[in-house]
Design a protein around this motif. Structure first.
Motif: not given
Length: 916
Positions: A81, A83, A87, A164, A257, A281
C-alpha cells in the motif's frame, strides 16, 4: 487504448541454463517447478500462481490444474500500500493489474523474468506507484518441506514514498480430495494459530469417510524483514481479510490499509485461513530498497518456529541457501553436458537433462497440466525414467532396478503402481485390474543399458521375489485361494517365499508374450500398449508394434547370454521348472509357432501351474541351448512380421501395420476415410531390427508423406476419422491433440533414436531438430526451455517437465548422436555427429559418467567431415595415445583402461576423426 504484444521469447544468459523472458505474464499457461529431495513439490507462474504440496493429502496451497493458473484469485501475493496512491501487488494480482494485462496497458507493470536451475525471479515495476518488486523463489535443498521467497521493494521514483507491506498467501491445508467434496466441512477442522513470525494451520482430522484420523500435518507461512524483524500483525481468516464483497485480488484489509486483526498468540477455529503477514510501515527514499523473506512450510506436527526463523528468515540465510540450491542442481545436471556447434541447443539440453529427475521427484502428477493420478509413477514410467537416471545417478539405480523386479508376476504381467517405499506395489490405480501389454518389454531394455554401462553381469543372477495378488492369467481371472493375509509375495507350495534370478524375471516377462497372441499371431493388445489411448481393443486387438519390440528383446537377450558365457565361463543357469514348459525347444514337446491355438494352449497349461503357488524346484539349463531357444522365437517373429505386416498402399508407399482393432481388423493402410498410419507402428520394427534396411528407407519415406507436418512436426498418427470405439479413447480426442495426431515427443524422439540406431543419421537428425525447433520457438510453443509431452494442433507445448521423452532424448543424444555407449562394461565411442554439430574449431564434446568415472569425450574433426565421411583414427586418454579396437567407424576401449582411472577426477578422452 494500447495492446501490448506478447514477448518474442526467452534467451539464455549464462552457462548453467539460466534464461530470461520479457513480459512473461502475457503467456497464460507458463509454470515453473520448484522441488527438493525432502518432498516439497511446488509450481509457480510469473504471477505467483501454482500450488505447493508434499503429497496428494498434504497441499499447503490449493491444488491447481492448468486452467486455474489464470482463473483462480487465490495465489501467493505480496501487497504494497503506497501512501496517497493505493494498493499494488508485487505479484501483479490486483484487479486493476489483471485488467491491464489484456486491456489498457498504458499504466501497466513492466515485467521481466529470470530463471535457472531451479530458481525463479520475477521483477515487476510500475511508474504510477514509483515502485519495483523483485521476487525470487526456490525450494532449498534441506531436509525440510519448505518453499522460500524473497521480495525486494525499491523506490524508483524521484521522491520519498511511504509503503505498508503485507504478504498474503491463502492456506488450503488439506487433501486435494477435498477441493470440492466437503470443502466447507473440512475448513471446520482448521485450527489457526498466529505466532511471532507468522500464521500456522493444523487441521484436527484428516477427513476421510472411510475412517477419519487424527491429523499431525501442519502448514505455516512465516516471514521477516531482511534482518529477521518479525511482522507487526496478521489477518489470519480469509473472509475477514477480503471483507464482505471483496476478493483475493482486491481484499478489503489491503485496499483500506486496515490495522492488523491479530497479533501473536491468537487461536481461531473453523475457518478458511490465510497467511497474511503485515510488516511495519516503511519510508523509502529514492533508490532505497527493503527486503522481506517468506517461508511456506509443511511439517509433521507444529512448526518449530524458532528453528525455522534461524534457518530461513533472513536475507543472509536466503542468499546462502539460494547459492546452495544453484550448486546442487548444477552438479546434478552437470553429470551430462554437451558442447556442440549450437550453444543454445547445449543450454536447452540442460533442461532436458533435468526433466527425468523432476519426474522422479514429482512422479506423473503434481504439476498443473499433470492433473491426473494421485502421485507416484506407473511401471513403464519407472523403467524408462531409469534410462536417464542410469546416466545421471548410476550409483542409485542398481538397487532401484533390483527392487522393482519384485513387481513382476509369474504370469508375465506386473503391478502397475510403484509405492513410495522400495518394493512397494499395488495392482493399479483405484484397484482396477488391467494389463498393458508393453510393460514386460521395458525392464530388459533398461537392464541391458545398465549391464552395458557397468559390465555388472552378476546382477542377472541376483535373487528377487515375485508380486502376488488375486489377479492371475494376466488379470483375466482371479485366484480365489489367495487372500490379502497371504501377503504380496509369491510362495512355494510349502509356504516359503519364492525367489528367482533377475534373469528368470526377464525371461518370464519376454517369453510369455510370445505365446499370448491373437488371431493374426501378434501379441494381444490387452488394456493398451505404450499408447494408453489404445484401450478399447482388449479382446481381439493386437499390437504389431510391440510384437516387434519383444522380438528385438528376445534376440538381444539371446546375444547377451552368449556374451555372458564368453565373459564368465558360465555354462548353465537355473530357472523354475514351470518355466521350462515355455522354452519348448529344450523339451520333447516343441510346438508349431505358426499355430495360434498351440501357443494359447501351451500358455494356458503354464498358467495353471503357477496360479497360487509354484513348486520352488529349479532346473539347470544349458546357456547356449537357452540362447538358441530365444533366438528361434525371435527369428520366427521377425520373419512373421516382415511377411505379414509389411503393407503397401495405392499411392505406392510401404510401411508396417501397427495394430489390429477389437473387430480383428488391420488398422493401417488405405481406408474409405483416407490413409491410416501410426508412428508407433514404424518405430519398433526399425528399432528392434525387424525392418530390413530397404524397409527402413521405405518407412521413412512414408512417414514423411503421411505423418510429417511442418507446423507441428511428426504426428503420432494420421487422421483416422470417427471415434474408433473398437480401438481406443485416443480417437475421441480432437485430432492434433494428445494421443490423436499430436506431435507426441516421446514417440518422435524414439523414432529418431531408431533411425540413428539403424544408421539413418541424417534422417534422424532432421527428426531431432524438429523437436528442438518446435519446443524452443516460444512465440508458438509458449513453454520454458525443455521438451513437452506433446505439441498440440496450434503448436503449443503441453504437459511440460514431466515426460518420458526427456529420458529418451538424453539417451539418444549421448549414446547415438555423440556415440558414447557401453558394451557389457567396455566403452564404445561411435559418434554420429553431422558436420554442423561441430563448433568453429571442428570440435564436439560431452562430459558424462561411465563406470562411475567422469569423462570428457572430445571429437576432433579438423577436416569438417560429415557423418559417413569420418572414422576414429587416434585416441588419447589424458594426453597419452592408447590402443583401441575398431568398431564400425568408431572404437572400443577395454574396461581395464577405465577401471584404472581415479574416481575423483575428470578424465579426457580425445578422438581424432579422419577421412574413411
Amino acid at each position: 487504448m494500447t495492446q501490448k504484444k506478447p514477448t518474442a521469447g526467452w534467451t539464455f544468459t549464462g552457462k548453467h541454463g539460466e534464461f530470461q523472458l520479457a513480459n512473461p505474464d502475457r503467456s497464460s499457461y507458463l509454470y515453473f517447478p520448484l522441488v527438493n529431495e525432502a518432498g516439497m513439490m511446488s509450481s509457480i507462474t510469473p504471477t505467483w500462481h501454482g500450488d505447493s504440496k508434499a503429497d496428494q493429502n498434504s497441499f499447503l496451497l490449493a491444488p491447481v490444474s492448468s486452467e486455474d493458473l489464470h482463473n483462480s484469485r487465490a495465489a501467493r501475493n505480496f501487497w504494497v500500500y503506497v501512501d496517497g496512491k493505493g494498493a499494488w501487488s508485487a505479484a501483479g494480482n490486483s484487479a486493476s493489474q489483471i485488467a491491464s494485462r489484456t486491456g489498457n496497458v498504458d499504466e501497466a507493470d513492466e515485467v521481466h523474468l529470470e530463471a535457472g536451475l531451479l530458481w525463479h525471479r520475477v521483477t515487476r515495476q510500475n511508474k504510477k506507484f514509483g515502485i519495483r518488486a523483485e521476487a525470487t523463489s526456490f525450494v532449498p535443498m534441506t531436509d525440510d518441506k519448505v518453499e522460500l521467497m524473497q521480495v525486494k521493494l525499491t523506490n524508483v521514483s524521484d521522491e520519498e514514498i511511504r509503503v505498508t507491506p503485507t504478504a498474503a498467501i491463502p492456506f488450503y491445508a488439506r487433501s486435494a480430495d477435498d477441493i470440492r467434496d466437503h470443502r466447507h466441512v473440512t475448513s471446520l477442522l482448521h485450527r489457526t494459530y498466529t505466532m511471532n513470525h507468522g500464521v500456522e494451520v493444523q487441521p484436527t482430522l484428516s477427513f476421510d469417510e472411510r475412517g477419519h484420523r487424527v491429523n499431525e500435518t501442519a502448514y505455516s507461512v512465516l516471514g521477516s524483514e531482511a534482518d529477521g524483524t518479525a511482522p507487526v500483525g496478521y489477518f489470519p481468516i480469509g473472509e475477514e481479510f477480503i471483507g464482505e464483497g471483496g476478493s483475493f485480488d482486491w481484499p478489503e484489509a489491503i485496499v483500506t490499509n486496515a490495522e492488523p486483526h491479530e497479533t501473536s498468540g491468537a487461536e481461531i477455529d473453523g475457518y478458511e485461513s490465510v497467511g497474511a503477514l503485515r510488516f511495519k510501515d516503511r519510508i523509502l527514499a529514492p533508490g532505497e530498497s527493503a527486503s522481506y523473506v517468506i517461508a511456506m512450510a509443511i511439517t509433521d506436527g507444529r512448526v518449530n518456529e524458532a528453528r525455522y526463523v534461524q534457518d530461513y528468515l533472513s536475507a543472509a540465510r536466503f542468499e546462502a541457501l539460494l547459492e546452495d540450491n544453484k550448486q546442487f542442481w548444477q552438479a546434478k545436471v552437470g553429470t551430462v553436458e554437451f558442447h556442440s556447434g549450437d550453444s543454445n541447443h547445449d543450454e536447452w539440453m540442460k533442461w532436458v537433462t533435468l526433466q527425468p529427475v523432476l519426474r522422479r521427484l514429482y512422479g506423473c502428477s503434481f504439476l498443473p497440466h499433470h492433473d491426473y493420478g494421485r502421485g507416484g509413477r506407473g511401471w513403464r514410467d519407472l523403467w524408462q525414467d531409469c534410462l536417464a537416471l542410469l546416466i545421471m545417478e548410476p550409483k542409485d539405480v542398481r538397487n532401484l532396478l533390483w527392487n522393482n523386479y519384485a513387481g513382476v508376476r509369474m504370469d508375465g504381467s506386473n503391478a502397475t503402481i510403484i509405492g513410495s517405499a522400495p518394493g512397494e506395489f499395488r495392482a493399479d490405480r483405484n484397484n482396477i485390474p488391467r494389463v498393458w501389454m508393453d510393460h514386460g518389454a521395458w525392464p530388459f531394455l533398461t537392464t541391458k543399458l545398465y549391464l552395458d554401462q557397468s559390465g555388472d553381469t552378476e546382477f542377472l543372477f541376483e535373487q528377487q521375489t515375485y508380486f502376488k495378488d488375486a489377479f492371475v492369467k494376466r488379470a483375466k481371472a482371479r485366484d480365489d485361494r489367495w487372500t490379502p493375509e497371504s501377503g504380496q509375495q509369491l510362495k512355494t507350495a510349502d509356504g516359503n517365499v519364492y525367489t528367482g534370478t533377475i534373469l528368470e524375471h526377464i525371461l518370464i516377462q519376454n517369453v510369455i508374450p510370445f505365446y499370448h497372441v491373437g488371431a493374426h499371431n501378434n501379441i494381444l493388445l490387452e488394456g493398451a500398449d505404450w499408447n494408453d489411448g489404445l484401450d478399447m481393443a482388449t479382446k481381439l486387438g493386437e499390437s504389431v508394434a510391440f510384437t516387434a519390440f519383444y522380438a528385438g528383446n528376445l534376440k538381444d537377450l539371446s546375444d547377451m547370454l552368449l556374451q555372458v558365457k564368453q565373459m564368465t565361463g558360465l555354462s548353465h543357469v537355473e530357472i523354475n521348472e514351470e518355466m521350462l514348459d515355455l522354452l519348448d525347444t529344450l523339451t520333447a514337446e516343441k510346438i508349431d509357432y505358426a499355430s495360434v491355438a498351440a501357443k494359447r494352449n501351451r500358455l494356458e497349461r503354464y498358467y495353471n501351474t503357477v496360479l497360487t503357488t509354484v513348486s520352488g524346484v529349479k532346473v539347470s539349463v544349458d546357456i547356449e541351448q537357452l540362447a538358441a531357444d530365444l533366438m528361434n522365437k525371435a527369428d520366427w517373429m521377425i520373419s512373421h512380421l516382415r511377411q505379414n505386416e509389411w503393407i503397401q498402399n495405392s499411392e505406392g508407399y510401404s510401411w508396417f501395420n501397427g495394430y489390429y482393432n477389437n473387430d480383428g481388423e488391420r488398422v493401417e493402410g488405405d481406408t474409405p476415410e483416407g490413409v491410416r498410419m501410426t508412428l508407433t507402428g514404424q518405430v519398433f520394427p526399425i528399432m528392434s531390427g525387424v525392418a530390413t534396411e530397404d524397409q527402413v528407407r521405405e518407412t521413412a519415406r512414408a512417414v514423411d508423406q503421411y505423418l510429417k507436418d511442418e507446423k507441428i512436426g511428426y504426428r503420432l498418427n494420421s487422421r483416422f476419422g470417427g471415434i474408433q470405439q473398437n480401438l481406443g479413447r485416443a480417437f475421441g480426442f480432437a485430432f492434433g491433440h494428445k494421443e490423436n495426431g499430436a506431435m507426441f515427443s516421446h514417440m518422435t524422439v524414439m523414432y529418431a533414436n531408431a533411425l540413428y540406431k539403424r544408421g539413418f543419421v541424417h534422417e534422424g537428425r532432421i527428426v531431432l531438430k524438429s523437436v528442438y525447433d518446435l519446443s524452443s520457438d516460444f512465440e508458438t510453443s509458449r513453454i520454458y526451455p525443455g521438451i513437452p509431452e506433446y505439441i498440440n494442433a496450434k503448436g503449443r507445448g503441453m504437459y511440460h517437465f514431466l515426460t518420458g521423452s526427456a529420458s529418451w532424448l538424453l539417451l539418444t543424444e549421448l549414446t547415438e548422436v555423440f556415440g558414447v555407449k557401453g558394451k557389457l562394461g567396455k566403452l564404445l565411442l561411435e559418434p554420429k555427429l553431422v558436420v554442423e554439430q561441430f563448433d568453429g574449431n571442428g570440435e564436439a564434446s560431452v562430459e558424462t559418467l561411465f563406470a562411475d568415472k567422469k569423462l570428457r569425450i572430445i571429437y576432433r574433426n579438423a577436416g569438417k567431415l560429415d557423418y559417413g565421411q569420418y572414422r576414429a583414427q587416434e585416441v588419447k586418454l589424458n594426453g597419452e595415445t592408447i590402443s583401441c579396437t575398431a568398431a564400425g567407424h568408431g572404437c572400443v576401449l577395454d574396461r581395464e583402461l577405465i577401471d584404472a582411472l581415479a574416481d575423483d577426477q575428470l578424465h579426457t578422452v580425445e578422438v581424432t576423426l579422419s577421412a574413411r
